[in-house]
Enzyme design. Sequence first.
Site, PDB file in Angstrom:
ATOM      1  N   GLU B  49       0.950  -1.320  -0.100  1.00 31.37           N
ATOM      2  CA  GLU B  49       0.024  -0.440   0.060  1.00 31.37           C
ATOM      3  C   GLU B  49       0.835   1.431  -0.167  1.00 31.37           C
ATOM      4  O   GLU B  49       2.263   1.243   0.349  1.00 31.37           O
ATOM      5  CB  GLU B  49      -0.741  -0.003   1.328  1.00 31.37           C
ATOM      6  CG  GLU B  49      -1.771  -0.952   1.575  1.00 31.37           C
ATOM      7  CD  GLU B  49      -2.963  -0.973   2.287  1.00 31.37           C
ATOM      8  OE1 GLU B  49      -3.370  -1.738   2.896  1.00 31.37           O
ATOM      9  OE2 GLU B  49      -2.380  -0.104   2.946  1.00 31.37           O
ATOM     10  N   ASP B  60      -5.732   9.688  10.589  1.00 33.18           N
ATOM     11  CA  ASP B  60      -4.816   8.770  10.817  1.00 33.18           C
ATOM     12  C   ASP B  60      -4.064   8.997  11.661  1.00 33.18           C
ATOM     13  O   ASP B  60      -3.921  10.528  12.646  1.00 33.18           O
ATOM     14  CB  ASP B  60      -3.751   9.259   9.780  1.00 33.18           C
ATOM     15  CG  ASP B  60      -3.647   8.271   8.037  1.00 33.18           C
ATOM     16  OD1 ASP B  60      -4.105   7.176   8.305  1.00 33.18           O
ATOM     17  OD2 ASP B  60      -4.416   9.106   7.375  1.00 33.18           O
TER      18      ASP B  60
END
Lengths: 410, 266
Positions: B49, B60
């Site tokens: 990824e 995040d």
Amino acid sequence: MKLKINRNIPLIDQHDKNFMYGGKFGGNFIPETLKKPIDDLTKLFAKLRRDKNFLRERNHHFTNYIGAPTPFIKLENLTDHLGGAQIYAKVVSEANGGAHKIYNATVHCLIAKKAGKKYIVGDTGAGYAGKMLSMAAKKFGLKCKIFMGAKDIKRQRPNVEAMRKNGAEIVPVTTGSQTLVDAVSECMRYWVSNCDTSHMCVGSTVGPNIFIKICAWSTAQISRELMQQVKEEFGKIPKKLKLINCVGGGSSAAGFWNEFINTHAEFIGVEAGGPKNSKLHAAPLTNGSKIGILHGAAQYVIQDKEGQIGSTESISAGLDYPGISPLHCFLKDTKRAKYTSASDEDALKAYLLVSKLENISPSLEPSHAFAEAIRIAPKLKNSEVIIVNSCGDSLKDKDIIKQKLGSYIR
Amino acid sequence: MKSKIALAFENCKKEKRAALITYTVAGDNTKNNSLKILNKISKHADILELGFPHNTPIADGGQIQGSSHRALKNGMKLKDVFQIVKKFKKTNPLKPLILMGYYNLIYQNGESNFLKNCKSSGVDGLIIVDLPYPENKDFANRCKKKGINFIQLLSPTTSRERMKNIIKNSHDMIYYISMLSTTGGKLKVSPKKILENYNKIKRINPSKNLVIGFGITDKTISSLKSANGLVVGSLLCKTITNSLKMRQNPVTKLDKVVYNLKKKII
């Protein structure tokens, strides 16, 4: 496609099945983890706003705790001084706590109680949203955590002190620009991790759709009161009436205008133009920013070509935000409201003039709205009426004003 | 034709092990280094990824925020991300690569334009953090038409009914978020509980490749190795941060960390 306001549906409900206003503003651009909490909150709020007991409870607290109605006064000296339109103020800063943020905070605490949550978290820029949330949380017995940019903590000391006194935990946010935009991001991140135990209160009419709805539904109290006060003062809605309000996220303007949406009253929103001779500002509507996604909603937002959110600058922490409520984007594109901006310098001048001439002393946020009123009033006939929402008190800006003007008056 | 992502899972199943999926941010700590990192770790990882950085990431944690910040400070643009992918694919044509990020960058780039760039650079899949089901239906279909996997996410808050719908609309890989957290949070749920949830989801459609992510480190990875795949991201971002602090080479450092992660799930 030409966008239109639907006269038969409350503004906050004029979205499609994807929760978008006009097919392009708002929505729920959120991580999967928040889907269910937001869905639950959406259902709960839909139920509560139809629940007579809940409405009674809300009205009770609006009247007895927040203090309704807040005063509606004529600014005789300012009107005489400028010559031209009659200038009035809706002194929302007289509400408990000193600003309109108390409406949203109170309603969120009531909802959190109904949802069985013991913790409430919120973001704040000028510190008002945080101060009010900490006050309301204390009153309703909820534990409160406030996310605030480190830069704002420094420049809004009086509100920070108030939050601490109310027993709230203040979490300084040191990422990015260390202002409101980062505080909202960090608060959302916290909620992603704690949505099972905590209720989140977004401090303005921004964020995922349900937060826009709850906030605008809460601040609408301002215009419910104003509608009555206007009718008492003038017998009817004056033929030429301008409602001027500052807009950062847009919560006070949404509330100030709501009941007048189907009338002929003109709406003028004043964004933060930033320092004169600077390219930086916090006025996405005035400066033609493009639509982008910020904090879970599509809106006009200050950003670069790539889609990175841009830096903003404003003397007023409460308006220092790169985005703007999807409701205001919708009002702009339907041409129901007009938007302009005032510079830091204009806002300071307006604060000074109003504070000198009148018994009120607006904070730097509504001073942006006063700047526009002061600019246009002399050009208007004396049969015309301007009402400014004075939604905050200058006391919280004492340090900044002293630094900029050398002295502080109130 | 089977996608490279599907083939990678088949391969792992043959070897009776979980797929190792890494996440690094494009441009962290430099454009060159992030390409070098991909080239190195692809020897141990089964699927890569690659984050395209955004400066207002709402899901995040600190580590990935730090990596994104470094990348953006280096002037990382979307076109650079695609260039890294293209260069990587030139030498590793069979290794599946997934881009991960936030929707606003795609929105500003234009969906069609973005997908065209994905296709021409060799991107195999997309994870868009803030475009949940059902809002992602149209975009996911457009991806499918282009032969690009749109990876749906599930979380502990996802209801069973919703899971069924999402799984029905999923492509070759589904991502299960292990706990209520942003990326890089400490694992606050026991691996046993995570696997219990994992197995419940698997039973809805056993043929789907389901991977677990969030909070997985060298300490926790082996306890979850019965899953189809495991994603490690924040640990790698942290490794870069630490190696920069200690003036070590992040490329060799990361190579070692990923090698060790792989050893723990074989």
